[in-house]
Scaffold this motif. Structure first.
Motif, PDB file in Angstrom:
ATOM      1  N   PRO A  20       0.819  -1.225   0.000  1.00 28.50           N
ATOM      2  CA  PRO A  20       0.000   0.000   0.000  1.00 28.50           C
ATOM      3  C   PRO A  20       0.850   1.271   0.000  1.00 28.50           C
ATOM      4  O   PRO A  20       0.489   2.263  -0.637  1.00 28.50           O
ATOM      5  CB  PRO A  20      -0.813  -0.127   1.297  1.00 28.50           C
ATOM      6  CG  PRO A  20      -0.906  -1.596   1.534  1.00 28.50           C
ATOM      7  CD  PRO A  20       0.415  -2.143   1.084  1.00 28.50           C
ATOM      8  N   PHE A  21       1.988   1.237   0.704  1.00 27.70           N
ATOM      9  CA  PHE A  21       2.874   2.407   0.728  1.00 27.70           C
ATOM     10  C   PHE A  21       3.420   2.706  -0.664  1.00 27.70           C
ATOM     11  O   PHE A  21       3.456   3.857  -1.103  1.00 27.70           O
ATOM     12  CB  PHE A  21       4.021   2.160   1.707  1.00 27.70           C
ATOM     13  CG  PHE A  21       5.081   3.229   1.698  1.00 27.70           C
ATOM     14  CD1 PHE A  21       4.828   4.484   2.228  1.00 27.70           C
ATOM     15  CD2 PHE A  21       6.331   2.972   1.154  1.00 27.70           C
ATOM     16  CE1 PHE A  21       5.807   5.476   2.220  1.00 27.70           C
ATOM     17  CE2 PHE A  21       7.317   3.952   1.143  1.00 27.70           C
ATOM     18  CZ  PHE A  21       7.049   5.208   1.678  1.00 27.70           C
ATOM     19  N   LEU A  22       3.837   1.660  -1.387  1.00 30.64           N
ATOM     20  CA  LEU A  22       4.386   1.853  -2.729  1.00 30.64           C
ATOM     21  C   LEU A  22       3.318   2.344  -3.702  1.00 30.64           C
ATOM     22  O   LEU A  22       3.582   3.199  -4.554  1.00 30.64           O
ATOM     23  CB  LEU A  22       4.999   0.546  -3.231  1.00 30.64           C
ATOM     24  CG  LEU A  22       6.251   0.066  -2.482  1.00 30.64           C
ATOM     25  CD1 LEU A  22       6.682  -1.302  -2.999  1.00 30.64           C
ATOM     26  CD2 LEU A  22       7.389   1.063  -2.623  1.00 30.64           C
ATOM     27  N   ILE A  23       2.112   1.804  -3.581  1.00 29.33           N
ATOM     28  CA  ILE A  23       1.017   2.246  -4.453  1.00 29.33           C
ATOM     29  C   ILE A  23       0.700   3.715  -4.193  1.00 29.33           C
ATOM     30  O   ILE A  23       0.498   4.508  -5.120  1.00 29.33           O
ATOM     31  CB  ILE A  23      -0.232   1.373  -4.230  1.00 29.33           C
ATOM     32  CG1 ILE A  23       0.034  -0.053  -4.726  1.00 29.33           C
ATOM     33  CG2 ILE A  23      -1.442   1.968  -4.941  1.00 29.33           C
ATOM     34  CD1 ILE A  23      -1.085  -1.025  -4.434  1.00 29.33           C
ATOM     35  N   GLU A  24       0.676   4.090  -2.915  1.00 29.98           N
ATOM     36  CA  GLU A  24       0.416   5.489  -2.558  1.00 29.98           C
ATOM     37  C   GLU A  24       1.504   6.399  -3.118  1.00 29.98           C
ATOM     38  O   GLU A  24       1.218   7.483  -3.648  1.00 29.98           O
ATOM     39  CB  GLU A  24       0.349   5.632  -1.037  1.00 29.98           C
ATOM     40  CG  GLU A  24       0.042   7.048  -0.565  1.00 29.98           C
ATOM     41  CD  GLU A  24       0.031   7.164   0.948  1.00 29.98           C
ATOM     42  OE1 GLU A  24      -0.303   8.246   1.446  1.00 29.98           O
ATOM     43  OE2 GLU A  24       0.371   6.176   1.628  1.00 29.98           O
ATOM     44  N   LEU A  25       2.758   5.960  -3.026  1.00 33.62           N
ATOM     45  CA  LEU A  25       3.863   6.751  -3.573  1.00 33.62           C
ATOM     46  C   LEU A  25       3.712   6.940  -5.079  1.00 33.62           C
ATOM     47  O   LEU A  25       3.924   8.036  -5.606  1.00 33.62           O
ATOM     48  CB  LEU A  25       5.198   6.061  -3.285  1.00 33.62           C
ATOM     49  CG  LEU A  25       5.883   6.329  -1.953  1.00 33.62           C
ATOM     50  CD1 LEU A  25       7.225   5.613  -1.921  1.00 33.62           C
ATOM     51  CD2 LEU A  25       6.073   7.812  -1.720  1.00 33.62           C
ATOM     52  N   ALA A  26       3.373   5.855  -5.766  1.00 36.92           N
ATOM     53  CA  ALA A  26       3.222   5.929  -7.218  1.00 36.92           C
ATOM     54  C   ALA A  26       2.145   6.938  -7.596  1.00 36.92           C
ATOM     55  O   ALA A  26       2.308   7.730  -8.530  1.00 36.92           O
ATOM     56  CB  ALA A  26       2.883   4.552  -7.781  1.00 36.92           C
ATOM     57  N   GLN A  27       1.049   6.930  -6.854  1.00 38.64           N
ATOM     58  CA  GLN A  27      -0.040   7.863  -7.139  1.00 38.64           C
ATOM     59  C   GLN A  27       0.360   9.298  -6.805  1.00 38.64           C
ATOM     60  O   GLN A  27       0.085  10.231  -7.563  1.00 38.64           O
ATOM     61  CB  GLN A  27      -1.282   7.459  -6.345  1.00 38.64           C
ATOM     62  CG  GLN A  27      -1.870   6.123  -6.775  1.00 38.64           C
ATOM     63  CD  GLN A  27      -2.972   5.641  -5.849  1.00 38.64           C
ATOM     64  OE1 GLN A  27      -3.135   6.141  -4.732  1.00 38.64           O
ATOM     65  NE2 GLN A  27      -3.740   4.660  -6.297  1.00 38.64           N
ATOM     66  N   GLU A  28       1.039   9.471  -5.664  1.00 40.71           N
ATOM     67  CA  GLU A  28       1.428  10.811  -5.239  1.00 40.71           C
ATOM     68  C   GLU A  28       2.434  11.450  -6.191  1.00 40.71           C
ATOM     69  O   GLU A  28       2.446  12.663  -6.368  1.00 40.71           O
ATOM     70  CB  GLU A  28       2.043  10.757  -3.837  1.00 40.71           C
ATOM     71  CG  GLU A  28       1.034  10.527  -2.728  1.00 40.71           C
ATOM     72  CD  GLU A  28       1.694  10.501  -1.370  1.00 40.71           C
ATOM     73  OE1 GLU A  28       2.940  10.473  -1.315  1.00 40.71           O
ATOM     74  OE2 GLU A  28       0.975  10.515  -0.361  1.00 40.71           O
ATOM     75  N   HIS A  29       3.294  10.625  -6.791  1.00 30.49           N
ATOM     76  CA  HIS A  29       4.356  11.169  -7.630  1.00 30.49           C
ATOM     77  C   HIS A  29       4.021  11.123  -9.114  1.00 30.49           C
ATOM     78  O   HIS A  29       4.899  11.234  -9.964  1.00 30.49           O
ATOM     79  CB  HIS A  29       5.678  10.447  -7.343  1.00 30.49           C
ATOM     80  CG  HIS A  29       6.274  10.845  -6.031  1.00 30.49           C
ATOM     81  ND1 HIS A  29       5.785  10.383  -4.830  1.00 30.49           N
ATOM     82  CD2 HIS A  29       7.284  11.697  -5.727  1.00 30.49           C
ATOM     83  CE1 HIS A  29       6.485  10.922  -3.843  1.00 30.49           C
ATOM     84  NE2 HIS A  29       7.394  11.712  -4.360  1.00 30.49           N
ATOM     85  N   GLY A  30       2.744  10.972  -9.400  1.00 30.01           N
ATOM     86  CA  GLY A  30       2.304  11.204 -10.764  1.00 30.01           C
ATOM     87  C   GLY A  30       2.356  10.034 -11.706  1.00 30.01           C
ATOM     88  O   GLY A  30       2.200  10.209 -12.909  1.00 30.01           O
ATOM     89  N   TRP A  31       2.588   8.789 -11.211  1.00 33.29           N
ATOM     90  CA  TRP A  31       2.550   7.636 -12.097  1.00 33.29           C
ATOM     91  C   TRP A  31       1.115   7.150 -12.199  1.00 33.29           C
ATOM     92  O   TRP A  31       0.500   6.785 -11.202  1.00 33.29           O
ATOM     93  CB  TRP A  31       3.443   6.517 -11.575  1.00 33.29           C
ATOM     94  CG  TRP A  31       4.901   6.775 -11.770  1.00 33.29           C
ATOM     95  CD1 TRP A  31       5.545   6.957 -12.944  1.00 33.29           C
ATOM     96  CD2 TRP A  31       5.890   6.889 -10.743  1.00 33.29           C
ATOM     97  NE1 TRP A  31       6.886   7.176 -12.729  1.00 33.29           N
ATOM     98  CE2 TRP A  31       7.126   7.138 -11.388  1.00 33.29           C
ATOM     99  CE3 TRP A  31       5.865   6.800  -9.353  1.00 33.29           C
ATOM    100  CZ2 TRP A  31       8.305   7.302 -10.693  1.00 33.29           C
ATOM    101  CZ3 TRP A  31       7.036   6.963  -8.654  1.00 33.29           C
ATOM    102  CH2 TRP A  31       8.243   7.212  -9.318  1.00 33.29           C
ATOM    103  N   ARG A  32       0.604   7.120 -13.407  1.00 31.34           N
ATOM    104  CA  ARG A  32      -0.783   6.726 -13.598  1.00 31.34           C
ATOM    105  C   ARG A  32      -0.841   5.433 -14.408  1.00 31.34           C
ATOM    106  O   ARG A  32      -0.113   5.254 -15.378  1.00 31.34           O
ATOM    107  CB  ARG A  32      -1.547   7.829 -14.342  1.00 31.34           C
ATOM    108  CG  ARG A  32      -1.672   9.117 -13.551  1.00 31.34           C
ATOM    109  CD  ARG A  32      -2.669  10.030 -14.237  1.00 31.34           C
ATOM    110  NE  ARG A  32      -2.170  10.481 -15.528  1.00 31.34           N
ATOM    111  CZ  ARG A  32      -1.562  11.646 -15.711  1.00 31.34           C
ATOM    112  NH1 ARG A  32      -1.373  12.456 -14.701  1.00 31.34           N
ATOM    113  NH2 ARG A  32      -1.148  12.001 -16.909  1.00 31.34           N
ATOM    114  N   GLY A  33      -1.744   4.560 -14.009  1.00 31.21           N
ATOM    115  CA  GLY A  33      -1.933   3.314 -14.738  1.00 31.21           C
ATOM    116  C   GLY A  33      -0.972   2.235 -14.294  1.00 31.21           C
ATOM    117  O   GLY A  33       0.147   2.493 -13.889  1.00 31.21           O
ATOM    118  N   GLY A  34      -1.400   0.996 -14.351  1.00 24.14           N
ATOM    119  CA  GLY A  34      -0.521  -0.105 -13.981  1.00 24.14           C
ATOM    120  C   GLY A  34      -0.473  -0.319 -12.488  1.00 24.14           C
ATOM    121  O   GLY A  34      -0.881   0.509 -11.696  1.00 24.14           O
TER     122      GLY A  34
END
Length: 220
Positions: A20-34
């Motif tokens: 969940p932490f990594l998914i949150e980071l990905a969303q916060e830093h602008g990675w969309r999709g996947g």
């Protein structure tokens, strides 16, 4: 699960990072999709991760020097590196870096960080007060000030220390305490890295001999 077949003496540091932490980071830093699905690269040497993790070991030895703000940003940096290097998903798209904080947001962030120069404040708390996600806040703050929040706090501590070194005869130990450093040793390392001189030498170079009776014998 993991397995390592090693011969002879060795040291290792086990760090657990939640999905969940990594998914949150990905969303916060602008990675969309996947999805965030890290792959194990057995036998690879990751020098970047090695250097990041090597920062953790001294903090375990002397936790008093580790501010929540610094630990927060260190965890974020490690997480981003893991996603960028080891994520199996190939359809993560990087979004734009975002804009700098607005003037009201920057003023609020500076006020909160300035009132907690000891580092006893979390990035997430400041970001929430500004109405932003943690990742967007960090990017916006750095774009507005040129420094990440933790770096900005350190620069403020050094600036405060410079003023006290120039205008007072206070000991380095007292200045370290007032400016929010863990101790005189921590103060000396940060100040030297910022100015190129240890605090005592910098003080003498500015022409402030101060009151010798008030200086500690170990000042340099």
């Amino acid at each position: 699960d993991y397995r390592a077949d090693l011969r002879g003496a060795f040291d290792f540091l086990l760090m657990e990072v939640s999905q969940p932490f990594l998914i949150e980071l990905a969303q916060e830093h602008g990675w969309r999709g996947g999805a965030v699905d890290l792959a194990c690269h057995a036998g690879d040497t990751d020098l970047i991760l090695l250097r990041l993790v090597s920062v953790v070991e001294p903090l375990l030895q002397k936790s008093s020097e580790a501010s929540p703000l610094f630990l927060d940003q260190l965890g974020t940096t490690i997480g981003i590196h893991l996603i960028e290097r080891y994520n199996r998903a190939t359809n993560l798209e990087s979004a734009s870096q975002g804009a700098a904080l607005s003037r009201p947001q920057l003023a609020l962030a500076v006020e909160m960080l300035s009132s907690n120069t000891a580092g006893n404040v979390r990035v997430a708390d400041v970001a929430q007060a500004c109405g932003l996600s943690r990742g967007y806040f960090i990017r916006g703050f750095k774009k507005a000030t040129g420094k990440a929040p933790h770096q900005w706090i350190l620069s403020q501590r050094v600036e405060q220390a410079r003023g006290l070194l120039m205008k007072t005869g206070m000991s380095l130990a007292d200045i370290a305490l007032i400016c929010g450093f863990a101790d005189q040793s921590h103060f000396t390392r940060v100040f030297s890295a910022s100015t190129g001189l240890p605090p005592g030498a910098w003080r003498r170079a500015t022409g402030n001999a101060g009151s010798p009776a008030r200086f500690s014998e170990c000042e340099k």
